[in-house]
Motif scaffolding. Structure first.
Motif, PDB file in Angstrom:
ATOM      1  N   VAL A  73       0.844  -1.186   0.000  1.00 34.22           N
ATOM      2  CA  VAL A  73       0.000   0.000   0.000  1.00 34.22           C
ATOM      3  C   VAL A  73       0.879   1.236   0.000  1.00 34.22           C
ATOM      4  O   VAL A  73       1.803   1.342   0.790  1.00 34.22           O
ATOM      5  CB  VAL A  73      -0.928   0.021   1.231  1.00 34.22           C
ATOM      6  CG1 VAL A  73      -1.732   1.307   1.284  1.00 34.22           C
ATOM      7  CG2 VAL A  73      -1.857  -1.182   1.204  1.00 34.22           C
ATOM      8  N   SER A  74       0.596   2.178  -0.880  1.00 35.69           N
ATOM      9  CA  SER A  74       1.393   3.387  -0.966  1.00 35.69           C
ATOM     10  C   SER A  74       1.236   4.224   0.296  1.00 35.69           C
ATOM     11  O   SER A  74       0.119   4.407   0.793  1.00 35.69           O
ATOM     12  CB  SER A  74       0.956   4.218  -2.178  1.00 35.69           C
ATOM     13  OG  SER A  74       1.544   5.514  -2.139  1.00 35.69           O
ATOM     14  N   PRO A  75       2.332   4.775   0.823  1.00 30.57           N
ATOM     15  CA  PRO A  75       2.231   5.657   1.996  1.00 30.57           C
ATOM     16  C   PRO A  75       1.521   6.965   1.666  1.00 30.57           C
ATOM     17  O   PRO A  75       1.174   7.722   2.572  1.00 30.57           O
ATOM     18  CB  PRO A  75       3.693   5.896   2.379  1.00 30.57           C
ATOM     19  CG  PRO A  75       4.453   5.691   1.118  1.00 30.57           C
ATOM     20  CD  PRO A  75       3.725   4.598   0.383  1.00 30.57           C
ATOM     21  N   GLU A  76       1.302   7.233   0.370  1.00 23.90           N
ATOM     22  CA  GLU A  76       0.632   8.471  -0.026  1.00 23.90           C
ATOM     23  C   GLU A  76      -0.889   8.330  -0.053  1.00 23.90           C
ATOM     24  O   GLU A  76      -1.593   9.323  -0.192  1.00 23.90           O
ATOM     25  CB  GLU A  76       1.127   8.925  -1.407  1.00 23.90           C
ATOM     26  CG  GLU A  76       2.606   9.259  -1.426  1.00 23.90           C
ATOM     27  CD  GLU A  76       3.033   9.938  -2.708  1.00 23.90           C
ATOM     28  OE1 GLU A  76       3.904  10.804  -2.651  1.00 23.90           O
ATOM     29  OE2 GLU A  76       2.497   9.591  -3.779  1.00 23.90           O
ATOM     30  N   LEU A  77      -1.373   7.118   0.083  1.00 25.77           N
ATOM     31  CA  LEU A  77      -2.814   6.903   0.022  1.00 25.77           C
ATOM     32  C   LEU A  77      -3.461   7.232   1.362  1.00 25.77           C
ATOM     33  O   LEU A  77      -3.223   6.567   2.366  1.00 25.77           O
ATOM     34  CB  LEU A  77      -3.120   5.453  -0.369  1.00 25.77           C
ATOM     35  CG  LEU A  77      -4.605   5.104  -0.523  1.00 25.77           C
ATOM     36  CD1 LEU A  77      -5.236   5.910  -1.646  1.00 25.77           C
ATOM     37  CD2 LEU A  77      -4.786   3.615  -0.772  1.00 25.77           C
ATOM     38  N   VAL A  78      -4.296   8.266   1.362  1.00 27.37           N
ATOM     39  CA  VAL A  78      -5.018   8.665   2.571  1.00 27.37           C
ATOM     40  C   VAL A  78      -6.336   7.904   2.668  1.00 27.37           C
ATOM     41  O   VAL A  78      -6.711   7.412   3.729  1.00 27.37           O
ATOM     42  CB  VAL A  78      -5.289  10.184   2.568  1.00 27.37           C
ATOM     43  CG1 VAL A  78      -6.121  10.596   3.783  1.00 27.37           C
ATOM     44  CG2 VAL A  78      -3.970  10.956   2.537  1.00 27.37           C
ATOM     45  N   ALA A  79      -7.042   7.823   1.552  1.00 24.37           N
ATOM     46  CA  ALA A  79      -8.341   7.140   1.546  1.00 24.37           C
ATOM     47  C   ALA A  79      -8.687   6.715   0.133  1.00 24.37           C
ATOM     48  O   ALA A  79      -8.211   7.311  -0.847  1.00 24.37           O
ATOM     49  CB  ALA A  79      -9.437   8.041   2.108  1.00 24.37           C
ATOM     50  N   LEU A  80      -9.519   5.690   0.020  1.00 28.24           N
ATOM     51  CA  LEU A  80      -9.997   5.196  -1.268  1.00 28.24           C
ATOM     52  C   LEU A  80     -11.514   5.081  -1.204  1.00 28.24           C
ATOM     53  O   LEU A  80     -12.057   4.479  -0.272  1.00 28.24           O
ATOM     54  CB  LEU A  80      -9.378   3.829  -1.581  1.00 28.24           C
ATOM     55  CG  LEU A  80      -9.873   3.111  -2.839  1.00 28.24           C
ATOM     56  CD1 LEU A  80      -9.568   3.918  -4.088  1.00 28.24           C
ATOM     57  CD2 LEU A  80      -9.247   1.723  -2.944  1.00 28.24           C
ATOM     58  N   ASN A 209     -19.864   7.271 -16.335  1.00 32.28           N
ATOM     59  CA  ASN A 209     -19.673   8.659 -15.946  1.00 32.28           C
ATOM     60  C   ASN A 209     -18.749   8.712 -14.739  1.00 32.28           C
ATOM     61  O   ASN A 209     -18.748   7.803 -13.905  1.00 32.28           O
ATOM     62  CB  ASN A 209     -21.024   9.295 -15.613  1.00 32.28           C
ATOM     63  CG  ASN A 209     -20.925  10.793 -15.405  1.00 32.28           C
ATOM     64  OD1 ASN A 209     -20.462  11.247 -14.372  1.00 32.28           O
ATOM     65  ND2 ASN A 209     -21.359  11.552 -16.391  1.00 32.28           N
ATOM     66  N   ALA A 210     -18.003   9.809 -14.632  1.00 32.07           N
ATOM     67  CA  ALA A 210     -16.997   9.923 -13.570  1.00 32.07           C
ATOM     68  C   ALA A 210     -17.597   9.810 -12.177  1.00 32.07           C
ATOM     69  O   ALA A 210     -16.906   9.398 -11.235  1.00 32.07           O
ATOM     70  CB  ALA A 210     -16.235  11.237 -13.706  1.00 32.07           C
ATOM     71  N   TYR A 211     -18.868  10.165 -12.004  1.00 33.55           N
ATOM     72  CA  TYR A 211     -19.450  10.094 -10.660  1.00 33.55           C
ATOM     73  C   TYR A 211     -19.550   8.659 -10.151  1.00 33.55           C
ATOM     74  O   TYR A 211     -19.648   8.419  -8.944  1.00 33.55           O
ATOM     75  CB  TYR A 211     -20.827  10.766 -10.605  1.00 33.55           C
ATOM     76  CG  TYR A 211     -21.927  10.072 -11.383  1.00 33.55           C
ATOM     77  CD1 TYR A 211     -22.517   8.895 -10.934  1.00 33.55           C
ATOM     78  CD2 TYR A 211     -22.388  10.620 -12.583  1.00 33.55           C
ATOM     79  CE1 TYR A 211     -23.524   8.272 -11.654  1.00 33.55           C
ATOM     80  CE2 TYR A 211     -23.394  10.001 -13.312  1.00 33.55           C
ATOM     81  CZ  TYR A 211     -23.959   8.830 -12.839  1.00 33.55           C
ATOM     82  OH  TYR A 211     -24.959   8.214 -13.574  1.00 33.55           O
ATOM     83  N   GLY A 212     -19.503   7.677 -11.048  1.00 27.43           N
ATOM     84  CA  GLY A 212     -19.587   6.284 -10.633  1.00 27.43           C
ATOM     85  C   GLY A 212     -18.243   5.595 -10.522  1.00 27.43           C
ATOM     86  O   GLY A 212     -18.178   4.409 -10.189  1.00 27.43           O
ATOM     87  N   ALA A 213     -17.161   6.340 -10.780  1.00 28.45           N
ATOM     88  CA  ALA A 213     -15.819   5.748 -10.775  1.00 28.45           C
ATOM     89  C   ALA A 213     -15.089   6.051  -9.462  1.00 28.45           C
ATOM     90  O   ALA A 213     -15.429   6.998  -8.753  1.00 28.45           O
ATOM     91  CB  ALA A 213     -15.019   6.295 -11.961  1.00 28.45           C
ATOM     92  N   PRO A 214     -14.070   5.258  -9.135  1.00 27.82           N
ATOM     93  CA  PRO A 214     -13.372   5.407  -7.844  1.00 27.82           C
ATOM     94  C   PRO A 214     -12.614   6.731  -7.711  1.00 27.82           C
ATOM     95  O   PRO A 214     -12.254   7.370  -8.704  1.00 27.82           O
ATOM     96  CB  PRO A 214     -12.391   4.228  -7.848  1.00 27.82           C
ATOM     97  CG  PRO A 214     -12.923   3.264  -8.844  1.00 27.82           C
ATOM     98  CD  PRO A 214     -13.591   4.092  -9.888  1.00 27.82           C
ATOM     99  N   VAL A 215     -12.364   7.092  -6.473  1.00 30.63           N
ATOM    100  CA  VAL A 215     -11.564   8.276  -6.142  1.00 30.63           C
ATOM    101  C   VAL A 215     -10.551   7.881  -5.082  1.00 30.63           C
ATOM    102  O   VAL A 215     -10.902   7.210  -4.107  1.00 30.63           O
ATOM    103  CB  VAL A 215     -12.433   9.431  -5.598  1.00 30.63           C
ATOM    104  CG1 VAL A 215     -11.565  10.583  -5.097  1.00 30.63           C
ATOM    105  CG2 VAL A 215     -13.396   9.924  -6.663  1.00 30.63           C
TER     106      VAL A 215
END
Length: 246
Positions: A73-80, A209-215
Motif C-alpha cells: 500500500v502506498s504511503p501516499e494513500l489517505v483514503a480510497l 460517468n466519472a461520478y460512478g468511478a473510484p476516487v
C-alpha cells in the motif's frame, strides 16, 4: 496491551473516543479498542487518525510497517472511495479552502462543484487574493476526444453541454489575478483536483460517468511517488491546453 502512545497523544490533545471516532468515521468503541486493547485499525483508518492527531502513523501503530510491506500500500494513500458519488462536494471544497500555494483542476466539466457549492468562484478568488495560484483546465466541447468520451458514456452530446456549462461557470474568473482558465482536448484517464500537497484523483472507467468511478485521496510523501506522477500529468496537459479568451 494498551496503546500507551495513542492514549498519551489523545490525552494531551484533548481527544475523546467520540471525537476521534467522528474524525475517522468509525464507532467510538473501535477507538476505545485501539487505545485500551492495542488493536490496530485498517491502514486507511489509521492514516485518517494519524492525520487528525498530527502524528506519524507508524509511531502510533508500528505493526502497519509490516502490513504496508505485505500489502504494497502506498504511503501516499489517505483514503480510497468506491465512487465519486460517495464523496460530498464539501470534501472538494474543504480541500481547496486550505490551499495556500496552488489549486489545480483537470476535468472535462465537473459541474457538480458549482451546482453543490455556488460560492466556488468566490472561494477561488479568495484563495488567489492570498497568493494561491489557481489553474483550471476544462474539456473543449468541440474537440473530438471530448465528444468521443460522450459516446463511450452513452451520454451523447451531454458531455459537450456540460463542458460549455462549466466554462460558463468559470468565465467570471477570467480577469482575476492569479487565476488561469484553459481548455484541453486530451483523452483523460483521471480527473484531478489538487490543493498544495493533497489531491483527489477520480479514475475514469470506460463507458461510465466519472461520478460512478473510484476516487483516491493522496498526500505527497517525498519525491517520485504517485502524487508526483499525477501532478506531472497535469502539467503535461496544461502545457498543451489553450487559454480561454475573454
Amino acid at each position: 496491551m494498551p496503546n500507551e502512545r495513542l492514549r498519551a497523544v489523545m490525552e494531551s490533545g484533548g481527544w475523546t473516543y467520540a471525537t476521534l471516532a467522528e474524525a475517522t468515521d468509525v464507532d467510538p468503541k473501535s477507538v476505545e479498542r485501539w487505545a485500551n486493547l492495542g488493536r490496530t485499525p485498517r491502514r486507511v483508518t489509521a492514516l485518517k487518525a494519524a492525520e487528525a492527531l498530527g502524528e506519524d502513523v507508524h509511531a502510533l501503530w508500528p505493526a502497519l510497517r509490516q502490513a504496508r510491506a505485505a500489502r504494497a500500500v502506498s504511503p501516499e494513500l489517505v483514503a480510497l472511495y468506491d465512487q465519486r458519488a460517495d464523496l460530498p462536494a464539501s470534501t472538494f471544497i474543504e480541500l481547496f479552502s486550505h490551499a495556500s500555494e496552488r489549486i489545480d483542476v483537470l476535468v472535462y466539466a465537473a459541474v457538480f462543484l458549482h451546482e453543490a457549492y455556488p460560492r466556488l468562484n468566490d472561494l477561488l478568488r479568495e484563495r488567489a487574493a492570498e497568493g494561491c495560484r489557481v489553474r483550471i483546465a476544462l474539456g473543449d466541447a468541440d474537440n473530438e476526444n471530448v465528444q468521443q468520451r460522450g459516446k463511450e458514456e452513452r451520454f451523447g452530446h451531454g458531455i459537450e453541454s456540460r463542458c460549455r456549462l462549466a466554462l460558463m461557470h468559470y468565465r467570471p474568473l477570467l480577469d482575476v489575478p492569479g487565476v488561469e482558465l484553459r481548455t484541453h482536448g486530451t483523452t483523460l484517464y483521471n480527473s484531478l483536483y489538487r490543493a498544495d500537497d493533497q489531491m483527489l484523483v477520480n479514475a475514469h472507467v470506460w463507458g461510465m460517468n466519472a461520478y460512478g468511478a473510484p476516487v483516491w485521496h493522496l498526500r505527497r510523501h517525498g519525491n517520485g511517488g504517485m502524487f508526483d506522477s499525477y501532478a506531472e500529468s497535469f502539467t503535461a496537459v496544461w502545457e498543451t491546453a489553450r487559454p480561454v479568451e475573454g
